[in-house]
Write an enzyme that holds these catalytic residues in place. Structure first.
Site, PDB file in Angstrom:
ATOM      1  N   HIS A 188       0.809  -1.303   0.170  1.00  0.00           N
ATOM      2  CA  HIS A 188      -0.053   0.074   0.068  1.00  0.00           C
ATOM      3  C   HIS A 188       0.837   1.299   0.225  1.00  0.00           C
ATOM      4  O   HIS A 188       1.552   1.730  -1.021  1.00  0.00           O
ATOM      5  CB  HIS A 188      -0.929  -0.090   1.010  1.00  0.00           C
ATOM      6  N   HIS A 204      -2.747  -1.142 -11.037  1.00  0.00           N
ATOM      7  CA  HIS A 204      -3.731  -0.540  -9.846  1.00  0.00           C
ATOM      8  C   HIS A 204      -4.853  -1.462  -9.740  1.00  0.00           C
ATOM      9  O   HIS A 204      -5.336  -1.874 -10.928  1.00  0.00           O
ATOM     10  CB  HIS A 204      -3.854   0.677  -9.989  1.00  0.00           C
ATOM     11  N   ASP A 263       2.237   6.038  -7.230  1.00  0.00           N
ATOM     12  CA  ASP A 263       3.634   6.033  -6.433  1.00  0.00           C
ATOM     13  C   ASP A 263       4.978   5.833  -7.543  1.00  0.00           C
ATOM     14  O   ASP A 263       5.812   6.189  -6.947  1.00  0.00           O
ATOM     15  CB  ASP A 263       3.543   4.519  -5.819  1.00  0.00           C
TER      16      ASP A 263
END
Lengths: 380, 380
Positions: free
Chosen positions: A219, A259, A314
């Site tokens: 995460h 994702h 990210d």
């Protein structure tokens, strides 16, 4: 065996008026506003925090009052800061945030109440700035500094973290990062916090639960893991070989790609990239990482794009944090993610507890031994 | 609107070989063994902790080795104890446990691994004893004492908490309480911890997430709330009036009654009552509470039993804790619940991460405004 909802993948946990995601088209909206439009407008993160808590954008007076409430949260009891500085300097940054919020959970009485939840929420957003700045300074072995009232949220945070005035470019980039990570529906961290507050536990305990989930490498740890991957590659010229050996032949997971919800380019990744492009100018290490990342991105999309696997938020965010001056150290990038996400967590908690509350208590399917007779230890 | 699984009530989160509940018949089994049979056998709580982690009851050698591993956990770094003693004495006990485990999460590297998970688990069970004893002494303003190796788990804990040798009757009652609260499938606390470890966050962060959920009044707080309710009634002779005014006419919720899963008498409540009956002899305050509770129980069942609402495990457990010598103070009864439940949490984490891992990431249904154009603050 009865069916198990693995990972709760197709389960709707709640309704929300906060964030909507079109995973096919790559569109992220906060309460109806496209995230790209928000960033383009140059809005302060405080405006969007207000939007999350009150459902509408603030006018100038409302924004001013809201900022005052946030700033109240900049001062914390000494024992909250001690909960951070008591621990070794090599501690995990997110766990240090957990300690600080657990200290608040231990001492600040809290009762969910429509009349006061949003005032506390604003203060908690302020607490998070002071806590994260203290965490950052502690892992560097520096004395914590308190954010000062007066500047914007992003500016006050950077000044408390770095102990000097940030440039306008740094403030703008931090402001953007704070908006981009603010909410993303109900990922694991938000879900963990929702389970916590579904027991009517206090708001601070809810945040502790969310932080605990964010800490995990699948995460929040991903931003730091993505840039660690670029560090491991080492140089732009080595990307192609690395990619072939590790991703194509080795079948390793490409960190920062793919994702659960997006099947195309994550819109946040594009924005993070666009700020990284400018910010890296004064930071050779970040520039090096950016070049590596850009080539990894090309190869990744060429190889996996057809399977709906694209850069996620990210992928470039770590490079932005590095360009801002935060070293890759003790999971601090994940703590910066949390600094932003705390508003989303709290806004979801408020939606859930105030308007759709139900204790979260799923079931498990028993697959163990049927009836057994207990045999005392002497006969085993 | 798409359907929402409110409270995840009918959702199966995982499979388990640990606990099975027949809510209609009021039967609770640990890995096939009826909880009543386990208690009757006089088994040590360590045997059942072993059962949870290894799936089988231990022989004498296995039990001895397991106890050694638990005892390793009795020593903790100073900063973990400081994370407790740094906070005011009037802190919430469960939040103090959270601080101690967050301190471990900050500093102890952890990687899920079948080869080592159970060894760490045993040590964590030992950590929890040391932490809970320190929490108890801190809220009373006393210096923490470390549990000593040698005695059983229940005995070592009580000695470290009280600073003197407990009686055999106290040890037996504590041992029973530790078994009764050890696991109960996937309530909110276990679920919160599972969401945390589904991100592959460390075992300590998982426990922090579980503790945060347990803290809530709708979950672990119930044992303390039940006895607080008896304190509020004040006297056996006042029960009937109180019940009429508050529960029948006032429609207040009767705390310690009713359960999402049990539709009849919770078997744990019966056992807690049977130990309370003997333990209250030397404690006039607890005896008074027991008399009040017994009358509330009669009225509760007479009025609500037909609706499947019966005493749950929290109804008498507080009286047992009080009889053991723990005052009703700072949520300590919930911390004692956690001391027991930590084994169930960890056993579920291990089942999930090792054999059925999937990141927990549900969805939310968006019900907010459709597309909106961003209006800059000057034009609002």
């Amino acid at each position: 065996m009865e069916q198990i909802s693995k990972g709760l993948e197709d389960v709707n946990l709640k309704w929300t008026k906060l964030t909507s995601i079109d995973g096919e088209k790559g569109i992220l909206k906060y309460s109806g506003y496209k995230v790209e439009d928000i960033i383009k407008s140059g809005a302060l993160v405080e405006e969007i925090q207000y939007l999350f808590l009150y459902g509408e954008l603030p006018n100038k007076k409302q924004l001013f009052d809201f900022q005052k409430k946030i700033q109240e949260g900049y001062s914390l009891p000494d024992y909250v800061i001690n909960a951070i500085t008591n621990l070794p300097n090599n501690s995990d940054s997110v766990a240090l945030q957990m300690n600080a919020f657990a200290a608040l959970a231990a001492t600040v009485p809290y009762k969910w109440d429509k009349q006061t939840d949003r005032d506390v929420a604003a203060k908690v957003v302020g607490n998070m700035s002071a806590i994260t700045a203290a965490v950052y300074r502690h892992i560097l072995g520096l004395q914590p500094l308190r954010p000062e009232s007066g500047g914007s949220y992003a500016e006050s945070f950077l000044k408390a973290a770095f102990g000097k005035d940030p440039s306008q470019e740094q403030v703008d980039a931090m402001n953007t990062a704070l908006i981009l990570y603010m909410d993303h529906e109900v990922p694991a961290s938000t879900t963990a916090g929702l389970v916590v507050v579904s027991t009517l536990a206090d708001i601070y305990s809810g945040i502790v639960g969310s932080l605990a989930a964010l800490k995990g490498p699948l995460h929040g740890g991903a931003a730091e893991a993505a840039i660690a991957q670029f560090v491991q590659i080492g140089d732009e010229t080595k990307v192609d070989d690395w990619f072939k050996q590790n991703i194509i032949t080795g079948k390793s997971r490409l960190i920062g790609f793919g994702h659960r919800v997006y099947k195309t380019y994550d819109p946040r990744a594009k924005i993070f990239k666009s700020i990284a492009v400018n910010l890296i100018r004064n930071n050779p290490e970040a520039e090096k990482m950016f070049k590596i990342a850009s080539r990894v991105e090309e190869l990744g999309i060429a190889n996996m794009g057809s399977k709906g696997i694209y850069p996620n938020t990210d992928f470039f965010s770590g490079i932005v944090y590095m360009s801002l001056g935060f070293p890759l150290k003790n999971n601090i990038y994940t703590a910066l993610f949390a600094l932003s996400r705390v508003t989303g967590w709290i806004a979801h908690f408020i939606e859930y507890v105030e308007e759709q509350h139900r204790l979260i208590r799923p079931r498990a399917v028993y697959t163990g031994p049927a009836d057994r007779s207990f045999v005392p230890i002497d006969q085993r």
